[in-house]
Every structure is written in C-alpha cells, then in structure tokens.
Design a protein around this motif. Structure first.
Motif, PDB file in Angstrom:
ATOM      1  N   LYS A  44       9.014  53.445  -6.398  1.00 27.42           N
ATOM      2  CA  LYS A  44       8.778  52.101  -5.861  1.00 27.42           C
ATOM      3  C   LYS A  44       7.342  51.944  -5.385  1.00 27.42           C
ATOM      4  N   GLY A  45       6.784  52.994  -4.813  1.00 32.32           N
ATOM      5  CA  GLY A  45       5.393  52.941  -4.359  1.00 32.32           C
ATOM      6  C   GLY A  45       4.429  52.744  -5.508  1.00 32.32           C
ATOM      7  N   VAL A  46       4.679  53.415  -6.625  1.00 30.89           N
ATOM      8  CA  VAL A  46       3.834  53.273  -7.819  1.00 30.89           C
ATOM      9  C   VAL A  46       3.896  51.841  -8.336  1.00 30.89           C
ATOM     10  N   ILE A  47       5.093  51.290  -8.402  1.00 31.16           N
ATOM     11  CA  ILE A  47       5.264  49.913  -8.890  1.00 31.16           C
ATOM     12  C   ILE A  47       4.533  48.924  -7.984  1.00 31.16           C
ATOM     13  N   LEU A  48       4.686  49.097  -6.665  1.00 34.29           N
ATOM     14  CA  LEU A  48       4.039  48.177  -5.729  1.00 34.29           C
ATOM     15  C   LEU A  48       2.515  48.298  -5.829  1.00 34.29           C
ATOM     16  N   ARG A  49       2.008  49.513  -6.007  1.00 36.79           N
ATOM     17  CA  ARG A  49       0.561  49.701  -6.137  1.00 36.79           C
ATOM     18  C   ARG A  49       0.039  48.948  -7.368  1.00 36.79           C
ATOM     19  N   GLU A  50       0.790  49.019  -8.471  1.00 34.06           N
ATOM     20  CA  GLU A  50       0.372  48.321  -9.694  1.00 34.06           C
ATOM     21  C   GLU A  50       0.384  46.802  -9.499  1.00 34.06           C
ATOM     22  N   LEU A  51       1.380  46.305  -8.779  1.00 33.55           N
ATOM     23  CA  LEU A  51       1.418  44.872  -8.489  1.00 33.55           C
ATOM     24  C   LEU A  51       0.234  44.454  -7.623  1.00 33.55           C
ATOM     25  N   LYS A  52      -0.117  45.291  -6.657  1.00 36.93           N
ATOM     26  CA  LYS A  52      -1.271  44.996  -5.806  1.00 36.93           C
ATOM     27  C   LYS A  52      -2.562  44.952  -6.625  1.00 36.93           C
ATOM     28  N   GLU A  53      -2.692  45.891  -7.552  1.00 33.25           N
ATOM     29  CA  GLU A  53      -3.901  45.920  -8.392  1.00 33.25           C
ATOM     30  C   GLU A  53      -3.995  44.679  -9.264  1.00 33.25           C
ATOM     31  N   GLU A  54      -2.836  44.202  -9.713  1.00 34.82           N
ATOM     32  CA  GLU A  54      -2.814  43.010 -10.574  1.00 34.82           C
ATOM     33  C   GLU A  54      -3.089  41.733  -9.788  1.00 34.82           C
ATOM     34  N   LEU A  55      -2.458  41.607  -8.616  1.00 39.24           N
ATOM     35  CA  LEU A  55      -2.489  40.340  -7.883  1.00 39.24           C
ATOM     36  C   LEU A  55      -3.598  40.264  -6.834  1.00 39.24           C
ATOM     37  N   LYS A  56      -4.056  41.427  -6.357  1.00 42.03           N
ATOM     38  CA  LYS A  56      -5.067  41.507  -5.285  1.00 42.03           C
ATOM     39  C   LYS A  56      -4.692  40.609  -4.096  1.00 42.03           C
ATOM     40  N   PRO A  57      -3.510  40.839  -3.531  1.00 35.67           N
ATOM     41  CA  PRO A  57      -3.043  39.980  -2.445  1.00 35.67           C
ATOM     42  C   PRO A  57      -3.828  40.189  -1.155  1.00 35.67           C
ATOM     43  N   LYS A  58      -3.872  39.143  -0.361  1.00 34.55           N
ATOM     44  CA  LYS A  58      -4.499  39.227   0.963  1.00 34.55           C
ATOM     45  C   LYS A  58      -3.617  40.031   1.914  1.00 34.55           C
ATOM     46  N   LEU A  59      -2.294  39.940   1.704  1.00 28.97           N
ATOM     47  CA  LEU A  59      -1.322  40.627   2.550  1.00 28.97           C
ATOM     48  C   LEU A  59      -0.197  41.162   1.675  1.00 28.97           C
ATOM     49  N   THR A  60       0.209  42.405   1.925  1.00 25.55           N
ATOM     50  CA  THR A  60       1.347  42.993   1.215  1.00 25.55           C
ATOM     51  C   THR A  60       2.378  43.470   2.231  1.00 25.55           C
ATOM     52  N   VAL A  61       3.611  43.011   2.056  1.00 22.16           N
ATOM     53  CA  VAL A  61       4.715  43.382   2.950  1.00 22.16           C
ATOM     54  C   VAL A  61       5.791  44.063   2.120  1.00 22.16           C
ATOM     55  N   ALA A  62       6.421  45.094   2.676  1.00 22.70           N
ATOM     56  CA  ALA A  62       7.563  45.746   2.025  1.00 22.70           C
ATOM     57  C   ALA A  62       8.746  45.732   2.984  1.00 22.70           C
ATOM     58  N   VAL A  63       9.929  45.431   2.430  1.00 22.10           N
ATOM     59  CA  VAL A  63      11.160  45.361   3.237  1.00 22.10           C
ATOM     60  C   VAL A  63      12.223  46.215   2.564  1.00 22.10           C
ATOM     61  N   GLY A  64      12.791  47.164   3.305  1.00 22.01           N
ATOM     62  CA  GLY A  64      13.828  48.014   2.732  1.00 22.01           C
ATOM     63  C   GLY A  64      14.587  48.754   3.816  1.00 22.01           C
ATOM     64  N   ASP A  65      15.514  49.608   3.369  1.00 26.94           N
ATOM     65  CA  ASP A  65      16.359  50.293   4.350  1.00 26.94           C
ATOM     66  C   ASP A  65      16.514  51.793   4.102  1.00 26.94           C
ATOM     67  N   GLY A  66      16.118  52.267   2.914  1.00 25.11           N
ATOM     68  CA  GLY A  66      16.482  53.631   2.542  1.00 25.11           C
ATOM     69  C   GLY A  66      15.305  54.561   2.336  1.00 25.11           C
ATOM     70  N   TYR A  67      15.647  55.820   2.113  1.00 27.67           N
ATOM     71  CA  TYR A  67      14.638  56.863   1.941  1.00 27.67           C
ATOM     72  C   TYR A  67      13.721  56.560   0.758  1.00 27.67           C
ATOM     73  N   ASN A  68      14.271  56.004  -0.315  1.00 33.33           N
ATOM     74  CA  ASN A  68      13.429  55.735  -1.484  1.00 33.33           C
ATOM     75  C   ASN A  68      12.580  54.478  -1.329  1.00 33.33           C
ATOM     76  N   ASP A  69      12.666  53.814  -0.159  1.00 30.39           N
ATOM     77  CA  ASP A  69      11.760  52.701   0.140  1.00 30.39           C
ATOM     78  C   ASP A  69      10.489  53.170   0.848  1.00 30.39           C
ATOM     79  N   ILE A  70      10.475  54.420   1.310  1.00 33.97           N
ATOM     80  CA  ILE A  70       9.331  54.909   2.075  1.00 33.97           C
ATOM     81  C   ILE A  70       8.053  54.867   1.242  1.00 33.97           C
ATOM     82  N   SER A  71       8.158  55.164  -0.062  1.00 36.69           N
ATOM     83  CA  SER A  71       6.945  55.155  -0.893  1.00 36.69           C
ATOM     84  C   SER A  71       6.338  53.756  -0.980  1.00 36.69           C
ATOM     85  N   MET A  72       7.171  52.705  -0.993  1.00 34.76           N
ATOM     86  CA  MET A  72       6.584  51.356  -1.018  1.00 34.76           C
ATOM     87  C   MET A  72       6.126  50.940   0.378  1.00 34.76           C
ATOM     88  N   PHE A  73       6.763  51.473   1.429  1.00 34.56           N
ATOM     89  CA  PHE A  73       6.271  51.222   2.789  1.00 34.56           C
ATOM     90  C   PHE A  73       4.824  51.699   2.913  1.00 34.56           C
TER      91      PHE A  73
END
Length: 206
Positions: free
Chosen positions: A142-171
C-alpha cells in the motif's frame, strides 16, 4: 490545488473485516484458509502464494455467488457523508485494499472514488472461479502504491486512513495518518473511533 486521501476499505469504509475470511466462511473453506494464513504469517509462504492457495479453494464457485456477498456489505456510519465532503474540498480519493476487487470495485463506483486498487479473482468465460488471482495489493505494498500516486498527482496534502498492520506502509507515506479503531500495534498521528471524527480532523487540516 490537489489533495490526496487514501483509504483502507474493510473495517474502515465498510462493515467487513476481510473479503478472504468472509468468503471462506460463505463457502465452508475457513479451516483450510486458517492454515494458509498461519503459513503466511510464519513466513513459510509469500503473499502471492497465500492468495493463490486461498482462491484455489473456491474453484467452481461463480462470480454471481461472490457478488451476492459483496453486494450485501454495508457502509460504516458516515462513509458517504465523508466522501462527499472530500470531493467538495478538492481531494482525489483512493481505495487501497488487500481484500477483493469484487467488493472494492462496487464501493468505488457507488462513492465515485478516483482510484481503486485491490486483488482480483480470475474467472473463466462462464464467470466461474479458476483458482487464479491477480494479487495487485500484497500485504506491504500500500505504501508503494500511495507513493506512486503522490508522484503522479503532486498533492499539497496527503492523508491515509486505515485500521490494520498492512496500512502502516501507507501511513508512512502520508503527511497525516488517521487510524480508525486500530488493531493492536497500529497507530496513526490521530487515533479515532468513527468516520465523523475523520471528517473533523480533515476539516481542521484544510
């Protein structure tokens, strides 16, 4: 100005704990599925192998049977209201799920989400489960996917919302991480109990 938010799906936006577990229970394969989960968590098999073993247990079942389950899953309280608020405030919205696209795709369509990533069961031309799977979202990516989205969109703010261990990489990739009813050992910059609290936090950020 673009803002980006990435959501886990199950336990975050919808009242389902795991597509995999719930389909095991629907099809009576949970005992074997539990064995495969133990092999993964003990490091004996990788995520791709785990996904293939799980899906192989459902060979012969149909897409219609799976969609019957997927279409029965309910939203968490406040989900639709939160997504509407985000869309009005220039957020690009992504769902990153290590569950199944049969559910993630439905939710993305209904909510008007911009990006959806999940694992896909492969069906034959008659809509029957082949036992193969396209594991697009493994347990850590999930962290890899979010990083690629950030590179594409160049957002001013990035927020991640989740509940589990596999969400830590996107956090780790987000400017602000929000953990909702987090599992043990999972923490965000904010820990909350509802999607309405998520909305309040984001309103404070923008």
């Amino acid at each position: 100005m673009v803002r980006l938010i990435a959501f886990d799906l199950e336990g975050t936006l919808v009242k389902s704990i795991s597509s995999w577990v719930e389909l095991h229970k629907k099809f009576g394969t949970w005992e074997k599925g539990k064995e495969y989960a133990e092999l993964f968590f003990s490091g004996e098999i990788d995520y791709v192998k785990w996904a293939e073993l799980d899906s192989s247990l459902w060979k012969g079942h149909t897409r219609d049977e799976i969609l019957e389950w997927a279409n029965s899953v309910e939203y968490m309280d406040g989900a639709e209201e939160l997504i509407e608020f985000l869309r009005k405030n220039d957020f690009k919205i992504a769902i990153l799920s290590s569950g199944l696209m049969c559910l993630a795709g439905r939710i993305a369509r209904e909510l008007g989400v911009d990006y959806v990533y999940a694992n896909e069961l492969i069906f034959d031309e008659n809509g029957v489960v082949t036992g193969k799977v396209n594991p697009l979202v493994d347990f850590k990516s999930k962290g890899v996917i979010l990083r690629e989205l950030k590179e594409e969109l160049k957002p001013k703010l990035t927020v991640a919302v989740g509940d589990g261990y596999n969400d830590i990489s996107m956090f780790r990739e987000a400017d602000v991480a929000i953990a909702i009813n987090p599992h043990e050992g999972v923490e965000g910059d904010h820990n909350v109990e509802s999607l309405r609290e998520v909305k309040e936090i984001i309103a404070g950020l923008i």
